[in-house]
Design an enzyme around this catalytic site. Structure first.
Site, PDB file in Angstrom:
ATOM      1  N   SER A  78      30.768  33.117  38.304  1.00 21.86           N
ATOM      2  CA  SER A  78      29.970  33.596  38.911  1.00 21.86           C
ATOM      3  C   SER A  78      28.661  33.581  37.475  1.00 21.86           C
ATOM      4  O   SER A  78      28.526  33.365  36.110  1.00 21.86           O
ATOM      5  CB  SER A  78      30.164  35.322  38.547  1.00 21.86           C
ATOM      6  OG  SER A  78      30.007  36.118  37.373  1.00 21.86           O
ATOM      7  N   ASP A 104      29.614  30.555  41.776  1.00 20.18           N
ATOM      8  CA  ASP A 104      30.184  31.770  42.864  1.00 20.18           C
ATOM      9  C   ASP A 104      28.682  32.014  42.789  1.00 20.18           C
ATOM     10  O   ASP A 104      28.213  32.554  42.018  1.00 20.18           O
ATOM     11  CB  ASP A 104      31.564  32.133  42.165  1.00 20.18           C
ATOM     12  CG  ASP A 104      31.798  33.397  43.288  1.00 20.18           C
ATOM     13  OD1 ASP A 104      31.811  33.068  44.605  1.00 20.18           O
ATOM     14  OD2 ASP A 104      32.468  33.958  42.443  1.00 20.18           O
ATOM     15  N   ASP A 127      24.256  31.189  47.398  1.00 14.95           N
ATOM     16  CA  ASP A 127      24.125  32.893  48.348  1.00 14.95           C
ATOM     17  C   ASP A 127      22.958  33.526  48.891  1.00 14.95           C
ATOM     18  O   ASP A 127      21.823  34.159  47.921  1.00 14.95           O
ATOM     19  CB  ASP A 127      24.839  34.343  46.899  1.00 14.95           C
ATOM     20  CG  ASP A 127      25.270  35.741  47.926  1.00 14.95           C
ATOM     21  OD1 ASP A 127      24.370  35.338  49.203  1.00 14.95           O
ATOM     22  OD2 ASP A 127      25.248  36.268  47.458  1.00 14.95           O
ATOM     23  N   HIS A 154      33.814  42.575  46.552  1.00 18.34           N
ATOM     24  CA  HIS A 154      34.501  42.095  45.875  1.00 18.34           C
ATOM     25  C   HIS A 154      34.587  43.509  44.334  1.00 18.34           C
ATOM     26  O   HIS A 154      34.177  44.526  45.097  1.00 18.34           O
ATOM     27  CB  HIS A 154      32.584  41.503  45.162  1.00 18.34           C
ATOM     28  CG  HIS A 154      32.199  40.176  45.570  1.00 18.34           C
ATOM     29  ND1 HIS A 154      31.118  40.533  46.064  1.00 18.34           N
ATOM     30  CD2 HIS A 154      33.467  39.389  45.790  1.00 18.34           C
ATOM     31  CE1 HIS A 154      30.865  39.046  46.557  1.00 18.34           C
ATOM     32  NE2 HIS A 154      32.315  38.365  46.063  1.00 18.34           N
ATOM     33  N   HIS A 187      35.316  35.876  50.446  1.00 17.39           N
ATOM     34  CA  HIS A 187      35.601  36.470  48.767  1.00 17.39           C
ATOM     35  C   HIS A 187      36.150  37.703  48.977  1.00 17.39           C
ATOM     36  O   HIS A 187      36.477  39.109  50.352  1.00 17.39           O
ATOM     37  CB  HIS A 187      33.755  36.624  49.266  1.00 17.39           C
ATOM     38  CG  HIS A 187      33.626  35.076  49.033  1.00 17.39           C
ATOM     39  ND1 HIS A 187      32.624  35.354  48.153  1.00 17.39           N
ATOM     40  CD2 HIS A 187      32.998  34.415  49.486  1.00 17.39           C
ATOM     41  CE1 HIS A 187      32.387  34.088  48.151  1.00 17.39           C
ATOM     42  NE2 HIS A 187      32.216  33.245  48.648  1.00 17.39           N
ATOM     43  N   GLY A 188      36.291  38.485  47.940  1.00 12.20           N
ATOM     44  CA  GLY A 188      36.808  39.234  47.893  1.00 12.20           C
ATOM     45  C   GLY A 188      38.621  39.575  48.178  1.00 12.20           C
ATOM     46  O   GLY A 188      39.096  41.042  48.943  1.00 12.20           O
ATOM     47  N   GLY A 189      39.498  38.209  48.043  1.00  9.12           N
ATOM     48  CA  GLY A 189      40.584  38.643  47.970  1.00  9.12           C
ATOM     49  C   GLY A 189      41.628  39.731  47.404  1.00  9.12           C
ATOM     50  O   GLY A 189      42.402  40.039  47.631  1.00  9.12           O
ATOM     51  N   THR A 207      38.749  40.032  41.063  1.00 11.12           N
ATOM     52  CA  THR A 207      39.340  41.811  40.489  1.00 11.12           C
ATOM     53  C   THR A 207      40.942  41.696  39.793  1.00 11.12           C
ATOM     54  O   THR A 207      41.008  42.318  38.758  1.00 11.12           O
ATOM     55  CB  THR A 207      39.037  42.424  41.388  1.00 11.12           C
ATOM     56  OG1 THR A 207      38.135  42.717  41.437  1.00 11.12           O
ATOM     57  CG2 THR A 207      38.813  44.070  40.880  1.00 11.12           C
TER      58      THR A 207
END
Ligand code: 13P
Length: 285
Positions: free
Chosen positions: A49, A84, A106, A179, A207-209, A232
Site C-alpha cells: 500500500s 496496492d 484505485d 478491508h 480484496h478484504g480476504g 489484516t
C-alpha cells in the site's frame, strides 16, 4: 523470480485456484512470505500500500528490497511486486519506474468516466513496460492504512464498461468484502461475481480476504476470483505472537529477537491460506 502478474493469474483462472496477494509491511514480512511461498511452491503477489511504501522509505526502497530478497533467498516461484490501491496515475508511474512489476489504480472514488480515463492512462504507460494493471469498480470500503471508507457494491454494467474500454489485466469489483475487521458476517454477492466473470473473462480480485471463512473463499474462486488479498489476518497473528512473547520474556531487547517471535504464527497463516486458495504445488522446480 520477479515477474509481472499476468501469467500467474491466467494460470490460476485456467486451474480454478487463486494466487495469494499478501501485503508486506517491512523486511521481515517480505522474507517470511517469500520463504513460505517457496516452501509450498505457490506463486505470490507482494502487495504494497502507499502507506507501507511511505513507512518503508519510498517506492525504490520497497522494489529493491523485494528484488534483492528474491535474489538472495534464491526464490524460484513467480513473485509479483504490486502497488496496492495506487491513488493516482502519478503514484502508479512512480511504482513502475521504481521497479514494481504490477500496479493497481484505485480510481473507485471517481465517476465511471473518470475512472476509465485514469485507468486507460495507467494501462498505456504500463503495457509499454510489460507491467500488469488492476482496476477497481464499486468501492471496497472498511479500514486500510488507518483510513476508513464506506462500501459501495459494483454494478455489473460498470464493471464490463471498465473492462471493455481499458485493457486492464485484472479487475477488483467491490462485492461486499471490506478491508480490516468485519462488523458481522461478510455478505458477498456471488451471483454478480459470476456474471462479471462470465462477461469480462479476465481474472477477478477479492480484496478484504481476511475474516472470510474458507467455504466463502472457495465459492468466490468458483465464481471467478483468481487473486485474494490478505493483510489484516497476518497483522493480527503476528502481533498476537509478539505480544505473548513480550509478556513472558521480560529481558530480551534485540529487535531481531522480538520481531522474529511472530514468524511462526505468520507462516502458519500463510500456509493455511495457500492451502485454501489451492495455489500449493502449482510451480514445478
Ligand atoms: P484485509 O484487510 O481483509 O486483509 O484485506 C487486505 C486487502 O484487501 C489489501 O488490498
Amino acid at each position: 523470480m520477479v515477474v509481472n502478474a499476468k501469467k500467474m493469474l491466467e494460470q490460476a483462472k485456467e486451474g480454478k485456484y487463486a494466487v495469494p496477494h499478501f501485503n508486506i509491511n517491512n523486511l521481515e514480512w517480505t522474507r517470511y512470505i517469500l520463504e513460505e511461498c517457496e516452501r509450498l511452491k505457490s506463486p505470490v503477489i507482494l502487495g504494497v500500500s502507499e502507506g507501507a511504501i511511505q513507512y518503508m522509505g519510498g517506492y525504490k526502497v520497497v522494489a529493491d528490497l523485494a528484488r534483492n530478497l528474491d535474489e538472495e533467498l534464491m526464490i524460484h516461484v513467480p513473485v509479483a511486486i504490486h502497488l496496492d490501491h495506487g491513488s493516482s496515475v502519478e503514484s502508479c508511474k512512480k511504482a513502475i519506474n521504481a521497479g514494481f512489476t504490477s500496479v493497481m489504480l484505485d480510481a473507485s472514488k471517481y465517476s465511471l468516466e473518470e475512472n476509465i480515463k485514469m485507468t486507460k492512462e495507467v494501462v498505456s504507460y504500463a503495457s509499454n513496460r510489460n507491467i500488469t494493471v488492476e482496476a477497481e469498480i464499486g468501492h471496497i470500503g472498511g479500514s486500510e492504512d488507518n483510513i476508513s471508507s464506506e462500501i459501495a457494491y459494483a454494478k455489473v454494467d460498470d464493471a464490463i464498461q471498465l473492462y471493455e474500454q481499458t485493457n486492464i489485466d485484472f479487475l477488483a469489483p467491490a462485492l461486499g468484502s471490506v478491508h480490516g475487521l468485519y462488523k458481522g458476517e461478510p455478505c458477498l454477492d456471488f451471483a454478480k461475481m459470476q456474471q462479471i466473470s462470465e462477461k469480462a473473462n479476465i481474472p477477478l480480485v477479492l480484496h478484504g480476504g481476511s475474516g472470510i471463512d474458507d467455504e466463502k473463499l472457495k465459492k468466490a474462486i468458483q465464481s471467478g476470483i483468481c487473486k485474494i488479498n490478505i493483510n489484516t489476518e497476518l497483522q493480527i497473528e503476528w502481533t498476537k505472537a509478539v505480544r505473548t512473547f513480550l509478556d513472558i520474556d521480560k529481558v530480551s531487547y534485540d529487535p531481531r529477537t522480538v520481531i522474529r517471535s511472530g514468524e511462526k504464527n505468520m507462516k502458519k497463516i500463510i500456509a493455511q491460506k495457500i492451502e485454501i486458495l489451492g495455489s500449493k504445488n502449482r510451480i514445478k522446480f
